[in-house]
Design a protein around this motif. Structure first.
Motif, PDB file in Angstrom:
ATOM      1  N   ASP A  41       0.856  -1.183   0.000  1.00  0.00           N
ATOM      2  CA  ASP A  41       0.000   0.000   0.000  1.00  0.00           C
ATOM      3  C   ASP A  41       0.897   1.238   0.000  1.00  0.00           C
ATOM      4  OD1 ASP A  41      -1.655   2.166   0.594  1.00  0.00           O
ATOM      5  OD2 ASP A  41      -2.856   1.042   2.035  1.00  0.00           O
ATOM      6  N   PRO A  42       0.829   2.072  -1.051  1.00  0.00           N
ATOM      7  CA  PRO A  42       1.723   3.226  -1.126  1.00  0.00           C
ATOM      8  C   PRO A  42       1.481   4.253  -0.028  1.00  0.00           C
ATOM      9  CG  PRO A  42       0.081   3.353  -2.851  1.00  0.00           C
ATOM     10  CD  PRO A  42      -0.071   1.999  -2.198  1.00  0.00           C
ATOM     11  N   ASN A  43       0.315   4.228   0.588  1.00  0.00           N
ATOM     12  CA  ASN A  43       0.004   5.195   1.647  1.00  0.00           C
ATOM     13  C   ASN A  43       0.345   4.688   3.041  1.00  0.00           C
ATOM     14  OD1 ASN A  43      -1.111   7.137  -0.165  1.00  0.00           O
ATOM     15  ND2 ASN A  43      -2.881   5.792  -0.347  1.00  0.00           N
ATOM     16  N   ALA A  44       0.581   3.396   3.187  1.00  0.00           N
ATOM     17  CA  ALA A  44       0.817   2.843   4.521  1.00  0.00           C
ATOM     18  C   ALA A  44       2.138   2.097   4.661  1.00  0.00           C
ATOM     19  CB  ALA A  44      -0.331   1.906   4.900  1.00  0.00           C
ATOM     20  N   ASP A  45       2.632   1.505   3.579  1.00  0.00           N
ATOM     21  CA  ASP A  45       3.781   0.602   3.688  1.00  0.00           C
ATOM     22  C   ASP A  45       5.132   1.226   3.351  1.00  0.00           C
ATOM     23  OD1 ASP A  45       2.157  -1.511   4.456  1.00  0.00           O
ATOM     24  OD2 ASP A  45       1.853  -2.191   2.407  1.00  0.00           O
ATOM     25  N   LEU A  46       5.142   2.435   2.816  1.00  0.00           N
ATOM     26  CA  LEU A  46       6.409   3.017   2.375  1.00  0.00           C
ATOM     27  C   LEU A  46       7.033   3.884   3.460  1.00  0.00           C
ATOM     28  CD1 LEU A  46       5.596   4.041  -1.310  1.00  0.00           C
ATOM     29  CD2 LEU A  46       6.342   1.841  -0.400  1.00  0.00           C
ATOM     30  N   SER A  47       8.342   3.747   3.615  1.00  0.00           N
ATOM     31  CA  SER A  47       9.096   4.546   4.583  1.00  0.00           C
ATOM     32  C   SER A  47       9.932   5.568   3.835  1.00  0.00           C
ATOM     33  CB  SER A  47      10.018   3.650   5.409  1.00  0.00           C
ATOM     34  OG  SER A  47       9.274   2.706   6.129  1.00  0.00           O
ATOM     35  N   PRO A  48       9.885   6.840   4.250  1.00  0.00           N
ATOM     36  CA  PRO A  48      10.675   7.856   3.559  1.00  0.00           C
ATOM     37  C   PRO A  48      12.163   7.722   3.896  1.00  0.00           C
ATOM     38  CG  PRO A  48       9.514   8.829   5.415  1.00  0.00           C
ATOM     39  CD  PRO A  48       9.060   7.401   5.312  1.00  0.00           C
ATOM     40  N   GLU A  49      12.996   8.005   2.907  1.00  0.00           N
ATOM     41  CA  GLU A  49      14.447   8.034   3.086  1.00  0.00           C
ATOM     42  C   GLU A  49      14.907   9.447   2.729  1.00  0.00           C
ATOM     43  OE1 GLU A  49      16.164   5.411   4.227  1.00  0.00           O
ATOM     44  OE2 GLU A  49      14.470   4.025   4.163  1.00  0.00           O
ATOM     45  N   PHE A  50      15.836   9.990   3.503  1.00  0.00           N
ATOM     46  CA  PHE A  50      16.271  11.369   3.344  1.00  0.00           C
ATOM     47  C   PHE A  50      17.752  11.420   3.009  1.00  0.00           C
ATOM     48  CE2 PHE A  50      12.651  11.250   6.187  1.00  0.00           C
ATOM     49  CZ  PHE A  50      11.810  12.208   5.626  1.00  0.00           C
ATOM     50  N   ASP A  51      18.099  11.055   1.771  1.00  0.00           N
ATOM     51  CA  ASP A  51      19.497  11.027   1.355  1.00  0.00           C
ATOM     52  C   ASP A  51      19.948  12.310   0.670  1.00  0.00           C
ATOM     53  OD1 ASP A  51      19.750   8.485   2.339  1.00  0.00           O
ATOM     54  OD2 ASP A  51      19.452   7.504   0.405  1.00  0.00           O
ATOM     55  N   GLY A  52      19.035  13.084   0.142  1.00  0.00           N
ATOM     56  CA  GLY A  52      19.399  14.256  -0.643  1.00  0.00           C
ATOM     57  C   GLY A  52      19.270  15.538   0.161  1.00  0.00           C
ATOM     58  N   PRO A  53      19.523  16.663  -0.509  1.00  0.00           N
ATOM     59  CA  PRO A  53      19.378  17.957   0.157  1.00  0.00           C
ATOM     60  C   PRO A  53      17.908  18.294   0.378  1.00  0.00           C
ATOM     61  CG  PRO A  53      19.858  18.270  -2.163  1.00  0.00           C
ATOM     62  CD  PRO A  53      19.950  16.794  -1.901  1.00  0.00           C
ATOM     63  N   GLY A  54      17.647  19.154   1.336  1.00  0.00           N
ATOM     64  CA  GLY A  54      16.275  19.584   1.593  1.00  0.00           C
ATOM     65  C   GLY A  54      15.586  18.716   2.622  1.00  0.00           C
ATOM     66  N   ASP A  55      14.363  19.099   2.910  1.00  0.00           N
ATOM     67  CA  ASP A  55      13.592  18.420   3.952  1.00  0.00           C
ATOM     68  C   ASP A  55      12.723  17.295   3.430  1.00  0.00           C
ATOM     69  OD1 ASP A  55      14.639  20.105   5.871  1.00  0.00           O
ATOM     70  OD2 ASP A  55      13.003  21.561   5.695  1.00  0.00           O
ATOM     71  N   GLY A  56      12.513  17.213   2.117  1.00  0.00           N
ATOM     72  CA  GLY A  56      11.641  16.190   1.555  1.00  0.00           C
ATOM     73  C   GLY A  56      12.351  14.855   1.405  1.00  0.00           C
ATOM     74  N   ALA A  57      11.558  13.817   1.296  1.00  0.00           N
ATOM     75  CA  ALA A  57      12.112  12.472   1.103  1.00  0.00           C
ATOM     76  C   ALA A  57      12.755  12.370  -0.271  1.00  0.00           C
ATOM     77  CB  ALA A  57      11.014  11.432   1.254  1.00  0.00           C
ATOM     78  N   SER A  58      13.941  11.773  -0.328  1.00  0.00           N
ATOM     79  CA  SER A  58      14.618  11.565  -1.614  1.00  0.00           C
ATOM     80  C   SER A  58      14.043  10.353  -2.331  1.00  0.00           C
ATOM     81  CB  SER A  58      16.116  11.398  -1.412  1.00  0.00           C
ATOM     82  OG  SER A  58      16.384  10.293  -0.561  1.00  0.00           O
ATOM     83  N   HIS A  59      13.575   9.382  -1.553  1.00  0.00           N
ATOM     84  CA  HIS A  59      12.938   8.193  -2.090  1.00  0.00           C
ATOM     85  C   HIS A  59      12.251   7.456  -0.945  1.00  0.00           C
ATOM     86  CE1 HIS A  59      16.834   6.648  -0.696  1.00  0.00           C
ATOM     87  NE2 HIS A  59      16.282   5.454  -0.648  1.00  0.00           N
ATOM     88  N   TYR A  60      11.567   6.374  -1.290  1.00  0.00           N
ATOM     89  CA  TYR A  60      10.852   5.561  -0.297  1.00  0.00           C
ATOM     90  C   TYR A  60      11.271   4.113  -0.440  1.00  0.00           C
ATOM     91  CZ  TYR A  60       7.741   9.544   0.368  1.00  0.00           C
ATOM     92  OH  TYR A  60       7.223  10.782   0.656  1.00  0.00           O
ATOM     93  N   THR A  61      11.172   3.373   0.655  1.00  0.00           N
ATOM     94  CA  THR A  61      11.481   1.948   0.624  1.00  0.00           C
ATOM     95  C   THR A  61      10.427   1.191   1.440  1.00  0.00           C
ATOM     96  OG1 THR A  61      12.893   2.070   2.606  1.00  0.00           O
ATOM     97  CG2 THR A  61      13.977   2.351   0.463  1.00  0.00           C
TER      98      THR A  61
END
Length: 124
Positions: A41-61
């Motif tokens: 479920d893209p709304n419940a199962d994904l965890s944000p990863e913060f590898d890049g600049p800024g406050d937003g998630a760079s990707h999800y896993t």
């Protein structure tokens, strides 16, 4: 009254089937003859990863530990999604392999035929 009806599922009496917005990945076990439908479920199962600049998630896993019905050995599936939550195609898997939906449906048909064959021999 209309507020409570909407809140608790009442309303016009029409029944709308819920829409499944999840992705389905099909994992063939190395431990038993089975293919498992893994729902993400893209709304419940994904965890944000913060590898890049800024406050937003760079990707999800997401990391799924899977146990089938025929073997109790755990299969581990790790999937990577981009910043927009779209599947990138990157994954790692231990204890199984990813297969397509056609392979899953063919396996289901074989299982159903085998089950029907077992039921026929029990009656004879």
């Amino acid at each position: 009254m209309g507020f409570f009806r909407r809140l608790f599922g009442g309303g016009d009496g029409g029944s709308k089937e819920p829409v499944d917005t999840a992705w389905h990945f099909y994992v063939k076990s190395k431990y038993a003859d089975e293919i498992i439908d893994v729902r993400v479920d893209p709304n419940a199962d994904l965890s944000p990863e913060f590898d890049g600049p800024g406050d937003g998630a760079s990707h999800y896993t997401t990391n799924k530990d899977i146990i089938g019905a025929k073997s109790f050995r755990t299969i581990n599936l790790y999937l990577v999604f981009d910043a927009g939550r779209a599947y990138t195609g990157d994954y790692t898997i231990e204890g199984g392999e990813l297969v397509d939906q056609a392979a899953y449906e063919a396996w289901q048909a074989r299982e159903a035929a085998a089950t029907a064959g077992d039921a026929d021999t029990d009656n004879g």
